[in-house]
Design a protein around this motif. Sequence first.
Motif, PDB file in Angstrom:
ATOM      1  N   VAL A 449       0.831  -1.208   0.000  1.00  0.00           N
ATOM      2  CA  VAL A 449       0.000   0.000   0.000  1.00  0.00           C
ATOM      3  C   VAL A 449       0.861   1.252   0.000  1.00  0.00           C
ATOM      4  N   LEU A 450       1.918   1.247   0.811  1.00  0.00           N
ATOM      5  CA  LEU A 450       2.814   2.402   0.850  1.00  0.00           C
ATOM      6  C   LEU A 450       3.507   2.608  -0.493  1.00  0.00           C
ATOM      7  N   SER A 451       3.872   1.510  -1.147  1.00  0.00           N
ATOM      8  CA  SER A 451       4.513   1.628  -2.470  1.00  0.00           C
ATOM      9  C   SER A 451       3.564   2.246  -3.488  1.00  0.00           C
ATOM     10  N   VAL A 452       2.297   1.784  -3.479  1.00  0.00           N
ATOM     11  CA  VAL A 452       1.303   2.353  -4.400  1.00  0.00           C
ATOM     12  C   VAL A 452       1.085   3.826  -4.095  1.00  0.00           C
ATOM     13  N   ARG A 453       0.993   4.161  -2.791  1.00  0.00           N
ATOM     14  CA  ARG A 453       0.770   5.563  -2.411  1.00  0.00           C
ATOM     15  C   ARG A 453       1.927   6.438  -2.864  1.00  0.00           C
ATOM     16  N   GLU A 454       3.154   5.963  -2.680  1.00  0.00           N
ATOM     17  CA  GLU A 454       4.308   6.724  -3.108  1.00  0.00           C
ATOM     18  C   GLU A 454       4.367   6.838  -4.632  1.00  0.00           C
ATOM     19  N   SER A 455       3.935   5.781  -5.332  1.00  0.00           N
ATOM     20  CA  SER A 455       3.912   5.844  -6.795  1.00  0.00           C
ATOM     21  C   SER A 455       2.925   6.905  -7.274  1.00  0.00           C
ATOM     22  N   ILE A 456       1.759   6.970  -6.628  1.00  0.00           N
ATOM     23  CA  ILE A 456       0.766   7.981  -6.995  1.00  0.00           C
ATOM     24  C   ILE A 456       1.307   9.381  -6.736  1.00  0.00           C
ATOM     25  N   LYS A 457       1.962   9.563  -5.546  1.00  0.00           N
ATOM     26  CA  LYS A 457       2.550  10.866  -5.250  1.00  0.00           C
ATOM     27  C   LYS A 457       3.618  11.230  -6.276  1.00  0.00           C
ATOM     28  N   ALA A 458       4.429  10.244  -6.661  1.00  0.00           N
ATOM     29  CA  ALA A 458       5.483  10.508  -7.645  1.00  0.00           C
ATOM     30  C   ALA A 458       4.875  10.875  -9.000  1.00  0.00           C
ATOM     31  N   GLN A 459       3.772  10.207  -9.401  1.00  0.00           N
ATOM     32  CA  GLN A 459       3.109  10.545 -10.661  1.00  0.00           C
ATOM     33  C   GLN A 459       2.550  11.959 -10.640  1.00  0.00           C
ATOM     34  N   ARG A 460       1.985  12.356  -9.476  1.00  0.00           N
ATOM     35  CA  ARG A 460       1.459  13.712  -9.372  1.00  0.00           C
ATOM     36  C   ARG A 460       2.570  14.745  -9.474  1.00  0.00           C
ATOM     37  N   ARG A 461       3.707  14.446  -8.837  1.00  0.00           N
ATOM     38  CA  ARG A 461       4.836  15.368  -8.945  1.00  0.00           C
ATOM     39  C   ARG A 461       5.312  15.465 -10.384  1.00  0.00           C
ATOM     40  N   MET A 462       5.335  14.342 -11.090  1.00  0.00           N
ATOM     41  CA  MET A 462       5.759  14.361 -12.494  1.00  0.00           C
ATOM     42  C   MET A 462       4.792  15.148 -13.356  1.00  0.00           C
ATOM     43  N   GLU A 463       3.491  15.051 -13.046  1.00  0.00           N
ATOM     44  CA  GLU A 463       2.513  15.836 -13.805  1.00  0.00           C
ATOM     45  C   GLU A 463       2.753  17.328 -13.640  1.00  0.00           C
ATOM     46  N   TRP A 464       2.994  17.774 -12.378  1.00  0.00           N
ATOM     47  CA  TRP A 464       3.276  19.186 -12.161  1.00  0.00           C
ATOM     48  C   TRP A 464       4.584  19.611 -12.815  1.00  0.00           C
ATOM     49  N   THR A 466       5.788  18.311 -15.482  1.00  0.00           N
ATOM     50  CA  THR A 466       5.528  18.367 -16.925  1.00  0.00           C
ATOM     51  C   THR A 466       4.851  19.675 -17.302  1.00  0.00           C
ATOM     52  N   VAL A 467       3.836  20.078 -16.484  1.00  0.00           N
ATOM     53  CA  VAL A 467       3.159  21.348 -16.756  1.00  0.00           C
ATOM     54  C   VAL A 467       4.120  22.519 -16.656  1.00  0.00           C
ATOM     55  N   LEU A 468       4.978  22.503 -15.602  1.00  0.00           N
ATOM     56  CA  LEU A 468       5.953  23.576 -15.445  1.00  0.00           C
ATOM     57  C   LEU A 468       6.937  23.618 -16.607  1.00  0.00           C
ATOM     58  N   ALA A 469       7.347  22.428 -17.071  1.00  0.00           N
ATOM     59  CA  ALA A 469       8.269  22.377 -18.206  1.00  0.00           C
ATOM     60  C   ALA A 469       7.616  22.952 -19.465  1.00  0.00           C
ATOM     61  N   LEU A 470       6.308  22.653 -19.662  1.00  0.00           N
ATOM     62  CA  LEU A 470       5.604  23.209 -20.816  1.00  0.00           C
ATOM     63  C   LEU A 470       5.498  24.720 -20.736  1.00  0.00           C
ATOM     64  N   VAL A 471       5.224  25.258 -19.548  1.00  0.00           N
ATOM     65  CA  VAL A 471       5.143  26.724 -19.399  1.00  0.00           C
ATOM     66  C   VAL A 471       6.471  27.377 -19.708  1.00  0.00           C
ATOM     67  N   VAL A 472       7.573  26.784 -19.172  1.00  0.00           N
ATOM     68  CA  VAL A 472       8.896  27.340 -19.432  1.00  0.00           C
ATOM     69  C   VAL A 472       9.228  27.267 -20.919  1.00  0.00           C
ATOM     70  N   ALA A 473       8.864  26.140 -21.540  1.00  0.00           N
ATOM     71  CA  ALA A 473       9.149  26.006 -22.970  1.00  0.00           C
ATOM     72  C   ALA A 473       8.362  27.018 -23.789  1.00  0.00           C
ATOM     73  N   PHE A 474       7.076  27.244 -23.415  1.00  0.00           N
ATOM     74  CA  PHE A 474       6.258  28.218 -24.148  1.00  0.00           C
ATOM     75  C   PHE A 474       6.814  29.629 -23.980  1.00  0.00           C
ATOM     76  N   ALA A 475       7.250  29.959 -22.735  1.00  0.00           N
ATOM     77  CA  ALA A 475       7.821  31.295 -22.506  1.00  0.00           C
ATOM     78  C   ALA A 475       9.092  31.475 -23.322  1.00  0.00           C
ATOM     79  N   SER A 476       9.905  30.429 -23.350  1.00  0.00           N
ATOM     80  CA  SER A 476      11.143  30.515 -24.142  1.00  0.00           C
ATOM     81  C   SER A 476      10.833  30.697 -25.622  1.00  0.00           C
TER      82      SER A 476
END
Length: 508
Positions: A449-464, A466-476
């Motif tokens: 359960v802890l592994s699944v929970r950490e995987s979900i948290k890691a996926q959410r961090r990756m999503e953010w 990714t969004v931040l990387a897209l914003v930086v790329a668009f600004a550039s």
Amino acid sequence: MRQLHWQAHWLLPNLIPGPYRSHRDYERDHDRKQNERIRVPLELDLRVNVIWGVELYGSAEVEGLYSGLEKLGWKGAGAWNEKDSVLRWVRERRSFGAEAWLNVGSVLGKERRSNTSLIHNFATLPPGVESLMVRVHQITSSLTAMVVGFELDESLAQRYATELNRDRTTYRRRSFRSRRWIESIGPENQKREAIEVARRDLRRMVGNWFGQHIPGFFSGLNRRERFPTMELLTSQSGPIFHEPEHSPNNGFPNWRWALANVSRHETWTYKDLPGLQLSMGGFRAEEEGLHILTALDVAAFPEERVKFYGGKTMNAVLYVCHEELQGILIHASTLEYLKEQLRDINVTRENLKKARSGRRSVKRSLREISQFFDRTLGSPAVARELARKSKDLGWYNHDCPSFTTPGWRDGDKPRELPEKIRGGVNYLANRLTEEEVSIREHFEQVSAVLSVRESIKAQRRMEWLTVLALVVAFASLMVAFLPRDKLARDLDALRKDVVSAFWQAREG
């Protein structure tokens, strides 16, 4: 006026006497009678000659045993060659899974090394200890026991008798449950408390010695005053646990009550050795740990049992008792071992619940699980081996003398101590095996359960990310498409506007 006297007496109960003189006269007479009643007759020569301690070593504790034996350098009794060292013997028995025992014999203090030629095992002894009697038992292939008997000198051997024969006077202490209550502690209760303190001191001495030299499972619990021990009480004539037959009984407590208040159903008698009794598992056993009381009536000890040891001397009697009683202490200690392992499982469950709440719950939970597995390394194998061995009553009858006690009801057949120990080990070992399987499955589920929970948290961090990387790329990209000259002019105009606004604000 009397009310003020009582209030002052309540505040300083031992300095300011109570308002009733008749109470004081009665108290002096009462103290005198209690001191006389709880006094050991000198002709009995009551002593505590030996106290034994036992330590167990599973896979998680065996390195402490190896390290301690290497420093001590002990060899088997009668052995002189380095190949006969106790350390080598233990390593071989644990490697090949052989069940056996080794008599180490007597161990003297290091200061007596130059005064003896027949004894070659030495160690640093606690104050008040003359020598040690040591034996090693390989109980199962993965569980080793070290039994050490501490032979006490005169000062410690007579400590119980000294405390019981010391006259005491009643003292008082305030009861904070009510301003009207003052507790009076008479000589009989003071003497009993003194015996308990002396007994705890002896057990702490044993626990400290094991912890310093050859620490194992019980040393790791850090409860030295609850270390598994067994003491031998001796009197020159008459029983210790109960009154002699046909003796007058006035119904009041005496020195036997203060020394060892044991019930009839907890007094076990050795049918092959008249005068030897023991008691274990009293009503405070859970809070005090394993402590076996053994009592010997020296006058009833048969001379034929010691005729090959130089006659009926105290040293010969103590050696025979050492040989007869150590098996009971060893197997009783396995009961204590299983109880502590079960307790550790229950405590770990509670700690895991706490660790899973609050911040950093995952890290705390994983640390709790990891520590549990480190502590219980090898305990499942020990539990399975003890459960298997507990099916063999002959094994216990061979190691434990045939002590018996009356049945619970009139007409019941006598209960036998080896059977009681075997039944307790069987129940606790099977229960521990089941609990181990259950909690390890639970830990696996929690880890998943802890592994699944950490995987979900890691996926959410990756999503953010990714969004931040897209914003930086668009600004550039936007910056790249703007004309450079126009961008420079806009930045210069913005700088001038900011500077002009700053000076205007200062002049205003």
